[in-house]
Design a protein around this motif. Structure first.
Motif, PDB file in Angstrom:
ATOM      1  N   LEU A  13       0.831  -1.208   0.000  1.00  0.00           N
ATOM      2  CA  LEU A  13       0.000   0.000   0.000  1.00  0.00           C
ATOM      3  C   LEU A  13       0.863   1.253   0.000  1.00  0.00           C
ATOM      4  CD1 LEU A  13      -2.704  -1.167   2.551  1.00  0.00           C
ATOM      5  CD2 LEU A  13      -3.017  -0.853   0.102  1.00  0.00           C
ATOM      6  N   ALA A  14       1.930   1.238   0.805  1.00  0.00           N
ATOM      7  CA  ALA A  14       2.824   2.395   0.855  1.00  0.00           C
ATOM      8  C   ALA A  14       3.479   2.631  -0.501  1.00  0.00           C
ATOM      9  CB  ALA A  14       3.893   2.180   1.930  1.00  0.00           C
ATOM     10  N   ALA A  15       3.870   1.561  -1.176  1.00  0.00           N
ATOM     11  CA  ALA A  15       4.497   1.702  -2.491  1.00  0.00           C
ATOM     12  C   ALA A  15       3.510   2.273  -3.510  1.00  0.00           C
ATOM     13  CB  ALA A  15       5.024   0.349  -2.967  1.00  0.00           C
ATOM     14  N   ALA A  16       2.230   1.899  -3.409  1.00  0.00           N
ATOM     15  CA  ALA A  16       1.225   2.424  -4.336  1.00  0.00           C
ATOM     16  C   ALA A  16       1.083   3.931  -4.182  1.00  0.00           C
ATOM     17  CB  ALA A  16      -0.123   1.736  -4.089  1.00  0.00           C
ATOM     18  N   VAL A  17       1.029   4.409  -2.943  1.00  0.00           N
ATOM     19  CA  VAL A  17       0.929   5.855  -2.704  1.00  0.00           C
ATOM     20  C   VAL A  17       2.188   6.556  -3.191  1.00  0.00           C
ATOM     21  CG1 VAL A  17       0.643   7.634  -0.937  1.00  0.00           C
ATOM     22  CG2 VAL A  17      -0.626   5.495  -0.752  1.00  0.00           C
ATOM     23  N   GLN A  18       3.329   5.931  -2.977  1.00  0.00           N
ATOM     24  CA  GLN A  18       4.590   6.546  -3.392  1.00  0.00           C
ATOM     25  C   GLN A  18       4.692   6.637  -4.910  1.00  0.00           C
ATOM     26  OE1 GLN A  18       7.968   5.072  -1.276  1.00  0.00           O
ATOM     27  NE2 GLN A  18       9.405   5.681  -2.868  1.00  0.00           N
ATOM     28  N   LEU A  19       4.266   5.624  -5.610  1.00  0.00           N
ATOM     29  CA  LEU A  19       4.285   5.665  -7.078  1.00  0.00           C
ATOM     30  C   LEU A  19       3.352   6.755  -7.603  1.00  0.00           C
ATOM     31  CD1 LEU A  19       4.306   1.837  -7.898  1.00  0.00           C
ATOM     32  CD2 LEU A  19       6.152   3.475  -8.355  1.00  0.00           C
ATOM     33  N   PHE A  20       2.207   6.905  -6.957  1.00  0.00           N
ATOM     34  CA  PHE A  20       1.272   7.951  -7.363  1.00  0.00           C
ATOM     35  C   PHE A  20       1.889   9.337  -7.178  1.00  0.00           C
ATOM     36  CE2 PHE A  20      -1.940  10.984  -5.733  1.00  0.00           C
ATOM     37  CZ  PHE A  20      -2.649  11.196  -6.912  1.00  0.00           C
ATOM     38  N   SER A  21       2.504   9.587  -6.025  1.00  0.00           N
ATOM     39  CA  SER A  21       3.098  10.905  -5.768  1.00  0.00           C
ATOM     40  C   SER A  21       4.279  11.163  -6.697  1.00  0.00           C
ATOM     41  CB  SER A  21       3.549  11.001  -4.305  1.00  0.00           C
ATOM     42  OG  SER A  21       4.588  10.084  -4.036  1.00  0.00           O
ATOM     43  N   THR A  22       5.052  10.123  -7.013  1.00  0.00           N
ATOM     44  CA  THR A  22       6.182  10.295  -7.936  1.00  0.00           C
ATOM     45  C   THR A  22       5.688  10.636  -9.331  1.00  0.00           C
ATOM     46  OG1 THR A  22       7.491   8.709  -6.657  1.00  0.00           O
ATOM     47  CG2 THR A  22       8.228   9.187  -8.881  1.00  0.00           C
ATOM     48  N   TRP A  23       4.604   9.989  -9.768  1.00  0.00           N
ATOM     49  CA  TRP A  23       4.041  10.292 -11.088  1.00  0.00           C
ATOM     50  C   TRP A  23       3.607  11.744 -11.161  1.00  0.00           C
ATOM     51  CZ3 TRP A  23      -0.597  12.038 -12.967  1.00  0.00           C
ATOM     52  CH2 TRP A  23      -0.800  11.907 -14.340  1.00  0.00           C
ATOM     53  N   ARG A  24       2.947  12.225 -10.108  1.00  0.00           N
ATOM     54  CA  ARG A  24       2.497  13.610 -10.103  1.00  0.00           C
ATOM     55  C   ARG A  24       3.681  14.577 -10.104  1.00  0.00           C
ATOM     56  NH1 ARG A  24      -1.954  15.496 -11.885  1.00  0.00           N
ATOM     57  NH2 ARG A  24      -1.481  17.350 -10.663  1.00  0.00           N
ATOM     58  N   PHE A  25       4.722  14.243  -9.361  1.00  0.00           N
ATOM     59  CA  PHE A  25       5.904  15.100  -9.318  1.00  0.00           C
ATOM     60  C   PHE A  25       6.593  15.137 -10.679  1.00  0.00           C
ATOM     61  CE2 PHE A  25      10.257  16.321  -8.278  1.00  0.00           C
ATOM     62  CZ  PHE A  25      10.056  17.327  -7.351  1.00  0.00           C
ATOM     63  N   SER A  26       6.568  14.014 -11.400  1.00  0.00           N
ATOM     64  CA  SER A  26       7.230  13.953 -12.710  1.00  0.00           C
ATOM     65  C   SER A  26       6.493  14.773 -13.759  1.00  0.00           C
ATOM     66  CB  SER A  26       7.325  12.501 -13.184  1.00  0.00           C
ATOM     67  OG  SER A  26       6.044  11.982 -13.481  1.00  0.00           O
ATOM     68  N   LYS A  27       5.241  15.144 -13.502  1.00  0.00           N
ATOM     69  CA  LYS A  27       4.479  15.929 -14.458  1.00  0.00           C
ATOM     70  C   LYS A  27       4.929  17.380 -14.497  1.00  0.00           C
ATOM     71  CE  LYS A  27       1.694  14.456 -16.585  1.00  0.00           C
ATOM     72  NZ  LYS A  27       1.827  13.779 -17.896  1.00  0.00           N
ATOM     73  N   LYS A  28       5.774  17.759 -13.546  1.00  0.00           N
ATOM     74  CA  LYS A  28       6.316  19.111 -13.581  1.00  0.00           C
ATOM     75  C   LYS A  28       7.192  19.277 -14.814  1.00  0.00           C
ATOM     76  CE  LYS A  28       7.728  21.018  -9.863  1.00  0.00           C
ATOM     77  NZ  LYS A  28       6.739  22.093  -9.906  1.00  0.00           N
ATOM     78  N   GLU A  29       7.440  20.469 -15.182  1.00  0.00           N
ATOM     79  CA  GLU A  29       8.190  20.757 -16.413  1.00  0.00           C
ATOM     80  C   GLU A  29       9.564  20.113 -16.367  1.00  0.00           C
ATOM     81  OE1 GLU A  29       9.509  24.638 -19.074  1.00  0.00           O
ATOM     82  OE2 GLU A  29       8.578  24.860 -17.121  1.00  0.00           O
ATOM     83  N   GLN A  30       9.811  19.167 -17.272  1.00  0.00           N
ATOM     84  CA  GLN A  30      11.070  18.441 -17.281  1.00  0.00           C
ATOM     85  C   GLN A  30      12.252  19.322 -17.682  1.00  0.00           C
ATOM     86  OE1 GLN A  30      11.517  15.331 -16.264  1.00  0.00           O
ATOM     87  NE2 GLN A  30       9.370  15.089 -15.763  1.00  0.00           N
ATOM     88  N   THR A  31      11.997  20.354 -18.374  1.00  0.00           N
ATOM     89  CA  THR A  31      13.075  21.223 -18.840  1.00  0.00           C
ATOM     90  C   THR A  31      13.356  22.378 -17.901  1.00  0.00           C
ATOM     91  OG1 THR A  31      11.484  22.527 -20.133  1.00  0.00           O
ATOM     92  CG2 THR A  31      12.587  20.680 -21.242  1.00  0.00           C
ATOM     93  N   LYS A  32      12.879  22.242 -16.666  1.00  0.00           N
ATOM     94  CA  LYS A  32      13.107  23.305 -15.692  1.00  0.00           C
ATOM     95  C   LYS A  32      14.598  23.561 -15.537  1.00  0.00           C
ATOM     96  CE  LYS A  32      12.178  24.485 -10.860  1.00  0.00           C
ATOM     97  NZ  LYS A  32      11.487  25.738 -11.100  1.00  0.00           N
ATOM     98  N   ALA A  33      14.979  24.788 -15.517  1.00  0.00           N
ATOM     99  CA  ALA A  33      16.399  25.121 -15.406  1.00  0.00           C
ATOM    100  C   ALA A  33      16.930  24.748 -14.051  1.00  0.00           C
ATOM    101  CB  ALA A  33      16.588  26.637 -15.636  1.00  0.00           C
ATOM    102  N   PRO A  34      18.209  24.383 -13.947  1.00  0.00           N
ATOM    103  CA  PRO A  34      18.787  24.044 -12.662  1.00  0.00           C
ATOM    104  C   PRO A  34      18.732  25.230 -11.711  1.00  0.00           C
ATOM    105  CG  PRO A  34      20.203  23.326 -14.463  1.00  0.00           C
ATOM    106  CD  PRO A  34      19.140  24.168 -15.068  1.00  0.00           C
ATOM    107  N   LEU A  35      18.525  24.881 -10.418  1.00  0.00           N
ATOM    108  CA  LEU A  35      18.490  25.937  -9.408  1.00  0.00           C
ATOM    109  C   LEU A  35      19.882  26.488  -9.199  1.00  0.00           C
ATOM    110  CD1 LEU A  35      16.117  24.254  -6.837  1.00  0.00           C
ATOM    111  CD2 LEU A  35      15.524  25.928  -8.583  1.00  0.00           C
ATOM    112  N   SER A  36      19.999  27.799  -9.087  1.00  0.00           N
ATOM    113  CA  SER A  36      21.316  28.391  -8.883  1.00  0.00           C
ATOM    114  C   SER A  36      21.466  28.886  -7.478  1.00  0.00           C
ATOM    115  CB  SER A  36      21.508  29.562  -9.842  1.00  0.00           C
ATOM    116  OG  SER A  36      20.506  30.517  -9.688  1.00  0.00           O
TER     117      SER A  36
END
Length: 477
Positions: free
Chosen positions: A454-477
């Protein structure tokens, strides 16, 4: 000739901690607090087990502690506006010190429950810092624009402290040679007491941190401007529907597990009901936050990921003890190693995020962590389980500093969260409160695998949502 190298080492240490005295002191306070947290993460559940508490009882007490922490975190902004960050942190350290002394002086149920609830002993597995963390991170962020480096160091110090605290917990069997089991546990709670007293003393030496009316007025103005923002776009509506479908999928997974285990006893099925309610609360929170701004959604996903990691680590000491019948020394060594590895990875991510951006490394590591969580309950031996636990903790916890940097880079320091964001955050944290009791009951029923799935299912869901952020985001300076 000996003093000069010592002075140089101290100077290098100060330079590494930060350029400002307040920044250095806040980092040291976090280190001290983490030592107490790491000790309590190992010792609390084992001490309660030695007193004869069942897994369900221990989980219920942790749930009550989680509820208290959730209420404090929810109203952190109001408390901070009333007291200021300096008095807020001082109050938190004082409460922790008093709770540790209460554990040392009495093993009776009522004082022990009050101490665990007030200080959150045994609840700090994620290394987040508890109710002190939001104020501390905001204060730290005011001293530097290089948030990835700042929070990478902060996470490294936190996990190093938790690893040291877990190693100290390994001394319990040595004390039990000369003292009764319960007395040895109680005596070692002097560790979080000393750390809290030392942290409070450092807070008193900090200049500034008082309540500022101008800052409160600025927060009110920002809140008013946020309320006048335009309505959500069509894209937000689509995002809301997608979140609804994904959340429904997570809930359906829970029901499928129930159906698949239809032959289980009624007590096990009743233990799973809080888990389904937890999944429902996460679904409601995500639906509620789906139409919010991107920075608020990022904050929500950071909370979900923290909760997902906590699901795996909560009551981990009790799980190891029940599953493999190992001592406090062996459990403490495993947890200490996992925190030290997480700290090392958080330091590596400081440089990796500058080259690759913060999103891609976090997503890859969190996926690896979810795989380790799925494999953990299948481990046939303690050594294999310990190795997998250390790996999943390293992958999951090591990204915390980078995730906070992303969140605070997108959300201005003084921007107040909207009521929608706060409600969603509260629902997610409220759902997590249900977990320790359900986890404990499932272990008591002999179910050592389902909690991790169950914990892994929630973690996979949150990771998927986090990955939807802009992949080309510039590195933090």
């Amino acid at each position: 000739m000996i003093r000069e190298p010592i002075r140089l080492q101290i100077q290098k240490w100060n330079n590494w901690l930060g350029h400002h005295p307040t920044l250095r002191r806040l980092q040291l306070i976090a280190l001290l607090r983490s030592i107490g947290q790491g000790f309590a993460a190992v010792e609390t559940s084992l001490y309660l087990r030695d007193l004869g508490w069942s897994g369900a009882s221990i989980g219920g007490l942790f749930a009550a502690a989680g509820l208290f922490r959730t209420l404090i975190v929810t109203f952190t902004a109001e408390i901070n506006a009333l007291l200021g960050p300096k008095k807020y942190l001082l109050l938190y350290e004082s409460l922790t010190a008093a709770a540790a002394l209460m554990v040392i002086l009495s093993s009776r149920t009522v004082p022990l429950c009050l101490a665990v609830i007030a200080a959150g002993f045994g609840m700090g597995h994620s290394g987040s810092g508890g109710p002190a963390a939001p104020i501390e991170r905001r204060w730290l962020g005011a001293f530097s624009r290089k948030l990835t480096i700042l929070f990478g160091k902060h996470a490294l110090l936190g996990y190093a402290g938790m690893g040291l605290g877990a190693f100290i917990a390994c001394l319990t069997p040595l004390l039990q040679i000369r003292l009764p089991n319960q007395e040895a546990y109680r005596l070692l709670f002097i560790v979080p007491a000393i750390c809290a007293f030392a942290g409070g003393a450092l807070i008193l030496t900090i200049q500034g941190g008082a309540r500022r009316r101008s800052a409160m007025g600025e927060e009110s103005r920002l809140a008013a401007s946020a309320s006048a923002a335009p309505p959500p776009s069509v894209k937000s509506a689509i995002s809301r529907r997608m979140s609804l479908l994904l959340a429904a999928g997570v809930i359906m997974l829970g029901f499928l597990i129930l159906v698949a285990r239809g032959s289980a006893s009624f007590s096990l099925l009743s233990a799973l009901m809080p888990v389904l309610l937890f999944l429902l609360l996460i679904a409601l929170a995500m639906i509620r936050a789906a139409g919010s701004s991107p920075e608020e959604m990022a904050g929500m996903m950071n909370i979900v990921q923290t909760v997902a990691v906590t699901l795996t680590s909560t009551m981990s000491a009790y799980w190891f003890s029940e599953r493999f019948r190992v001592s406090a020394t062996e459990v403490g060594l495993v947890i200490a190693l996992s925190y030290l590895l997480a700290g090392a990875l958080s330091y590596v991510l400081i440089h990796a995020s500058e080259r690759m951006g913060p999103i891609k490394p976090v997503v890859s590591l969190q996926l690896a962590g979810a795989v380790c969580v799925l494999l953990l309950p299948l481990a046939p031996s303690f050594v294999t389980a310990a190795s997998l636990y250390a790996l999943c903790s390293m992958f999951n916890l090591g990204t915390r500093g980078t995730r906070y940097a992303v969140m605070m880079d997108e959300q201005p320091i003084r921007k107040q969260r909207s009521p929608s964001s706060r409600l969603a955050s509260f629902l997610i944290r409220l759902g997590a409160i249900l977990w320790p009791g359900a986890f404990g009951r499932m272990i008591d029923e002999g179910e050592h695998m389902l909690p991790f799935f169950l914990a892994a299912a929630v973690q996979l869901f949150s990771t998927w949502r986090f990955s939807k952020k802009e992949q080309t985001k510039a590195p933090l300076s």
